[in-house]
Design an enzyme around this catalytic site. Structure first.
Site, PDB file in Angstrom:
ATOM      1  N   TRP A  11     -68.632  51.862  14.327  1.00  0.00           N
ATOM      2  CA  TRP A  11     -67.298  52.412  14.062  1.00  0.00           C
ATOM      3  C   TRP A  11     -67.286  53.926  13.887  1.00  0.00           C
ATOM      4  CZ3 TRP A  11     -64.676  48.553  10.083  1.00  0.00           C
ATOM      5  CH2 TRP A  11     -64.262  47.416  10.783  1.00  0.00           C
ATOM      6  N   LYS A  12     -68.482  54.521  13.762  1.00  0.00           N
ATOM      7  CA  LYS A  12     -68.560  55.979  13.539  1.00  0.00           C
ATOM      8  C   LYS A  12     -67.675  56.347  12.343  1.00  0.00           C
ATOM      9  CE  LYS A  12     -69.741  56.415  18.342  1.00  0.00           C
ATOM     10  NZ  LYS A  12     -69.835  57.202  19.558  1.00  0.00           N
ATOM     11  N   GLU A  97     -75.343  61.390  17.918  1.00  0.00           N
ATOM     12  CA  GLU A  97     -74.459  62.279  17.148  1.00  0.00           C
ATOM     13  C   GLU A  97     -75.167  62.791  15.902  1.00  0.00           C
ATOM     14  OE1 GLU A  97     -71.263  59.464  16.997  1.00  0.00           O
ATOM     15  OE2 GLU A  97     -70.937  59.762  19.137  1.00  0.00           O
ATOM     16  N   GLY A 173     -68.402  57.934  24.715  1.00  0.00           N
ATOM     17  CA  GLY A 173     -67.041  58.410  24.483  1.00  0.00           C
ATOM     18  C   GLY A 173     -66.431  59.123  25.673  1.00  0.00           C
ATOM     19  N   SER A 213     -69.623  53.868  26.367  1.00  0.00           N
ATOM     20  CA  SER A 213     -68.410  53.451  27.077  1.00  0.00           C
ATOM     21  C   SER A 213     -68.448  51.991  27.533  1.00  0.00           C
ATOM     22  CB  SER A 213     -68.128  54.379  28.270  1.00  0.00           C
ATOM     23  OG  SER A 213     -67.863  55.700  27.820  1.00  0.00           O
ATOM     24  N   GLY A 234     -68.922  51.660  20.745  1.00  0.00           N
ATOM     25  CA  GLY A 234     -68.182  52.595  19.907  1.00  0.00           C
ATOM     26  C   GLY A 234     -66.704  52.271  19.923  1.00  0.00           C
ATOM     27  N   GLY A 235     -65.934  53.062  20.658  1.00  0.00           N
ATOM     28  CA  GLY A 235     -64.477  52.986  20.659  1.00  0.00           C
ATOM     29  C   GLY A 235     -63.901  51.586  20.791  1.00  0.00           C
TER      30      GLY A 235
HETATM   31  P1  13P Z   1     -68.443  54.619  22.997  1.00  0.00           P
HETATM   32  O1  13P Z   1     -68.522  53.137  23.227  1.00  0.00           O
HETATM   33  O2  13P Z   1     -67.182  55.042  22.308  1.00  0.00           O
HETATM   34  O3  13P Z   1     -68.735  55.388  24.251  1.00  0.00           O
HETATM   35  O4  13P Z   1     -69.612  54.982  21.943  1.00  0.00           O
HETATM   36  C1  13P Z   1     -70.893  54.553  22.201  1.00  0.00           C
HETATM   37  C2  13P Z   1     -71.721  54.790  21.005  1.00  0.00           C
HETATM   38  O5  13P Z   1     -72.062  55.912  20.673  1.00  0.00           O
HETATM   39  C3  13P Z   1     -72.128  53.630  20.199  1.00  0.00           C
HETATM   40  O6  13P Z   1     -73.086  53.968  19.264  1.00  0.00           O
END
Ligand code: 13P
Length: 249
Positions: A11-12, A97, A173, A213, A234-235
């Site tokens: 979820w960041k 990140e 992302g 992604s 992620g998203g």
């Molecule tokens: P996204 O799926 O938003 O590209 O993010 C990938 C990610 O960094 C999962 O740790």
């Protein structure tokens, strides 16, 4: 022996406590379990409420980072014992990140991976090249160095339980996902790097995820490859229906 796929949401820095609980209620309402292991890696402040909200479901819980020391004067950091007390299963270590913005290195990643195992937490260790490195054709070297550095000194029995997430930074992302073949090629390579260090049993037990992604529309292409043992999402993991659709690709 077939490896059980792990589909984990990262979820960041998204969702408040109230939003996290709403997600859990909605998600457990539409997802009743399945063949794969499922986890949500949430911000620290959401872990305890999510533990309660996911109780009785198959959804496991993960953190997104932790410190490698037991305790100490490290303002703003979270210790392994603080995570195990909540009942966290997984911990993401060395996400790109954190490497980019928080000075995480292969050395700190290695210390954290070892410490996670010492506390019975399963690390999801992230590796992956940036776009310039792929364009220069050094992506295999970059990932090899990250894998070797990350698992240095680990016991074979621990490597067997490790999860490595291959996340090409250019695909995070950006909506630009790696193709199934690109992802499979690197995940297979990672397994061979691990085999050369830790042996066959560790390499065959190790789970290698793809991340970057991952969406409902591309999940099937990625998840049906022989060396891709799940996804770090992620998203799309922020939306219950999308996350479910990825799990049930
Ligand atoms: P996204 O799926 O938003 O590209 O993010 C990938 C990610 O960094 C999962 O740790």
């Amino acid at each position: 022996m077939a490896r059980k796929k792990l589909i984990a949401g990262n979820w960041k820095m998204y969702k408040t406590m109230a939003e996290a609980v709403r997600f859990a209620e909605e998600f457990t309402g539409i997802y009743g379990g399945g063949d794969h292991e499922v986890a949500i890696c949430a911000p620290f402040t959401q872990l305890a409420v999510l533990k309660a909200a996911f109780a009785g479901s198959d959804v496991k819980l993960g953190a997104q980072n932790m410190h490698f020391e037991e305790e100490g004067a490290y303002t703003g950091e979270i210790s392994p014992a603080m995570l195990t007390e909540i009942g966290v299963d997984y911990v993401v270590i060395g996400h790109s990140e954190r490497r980019q913005y928080f000075a995480e290195t292969d050395e700190t990643v290695n210390k954290k991976v070892k410490k996670a195992f010492a506390h019975g937490l399963a690390p999801i260790m992230c590796v992956g090249e940036v776009l310039e490195q792929r364009d220069e054709g050094v992506h295999f070297d970059v990932v090899k160095t990250q894998v070797e550095g990350g698992i240095s000194g680990l016991r074979e029995g621990d490597v067997k339980r490790l999860v490595i997430a291959y996340e090409p930074v250019w695909a995070i992302g950006t909506g630009r996902t790696a193709t199934g073949d690109q992802a499979e090629e690197m995940c297979a390579f990672i397994r061979e790097v691990v085999r050369s260090i830790s042996g066959d049993e560790a390499a065959e037990g190790l789970r290698v995820q793809y991340g970057g992604s991952v969406k409902p529309a591309n999940a099937i292409e990625l998840m049906t490859k022989g060396n891709i043992d799940g996804a770090l999402v992620g998203g799309a993991s922020l939306v219950p229906a999308d996350f479910k659709a990825i799990i049930e690709y």
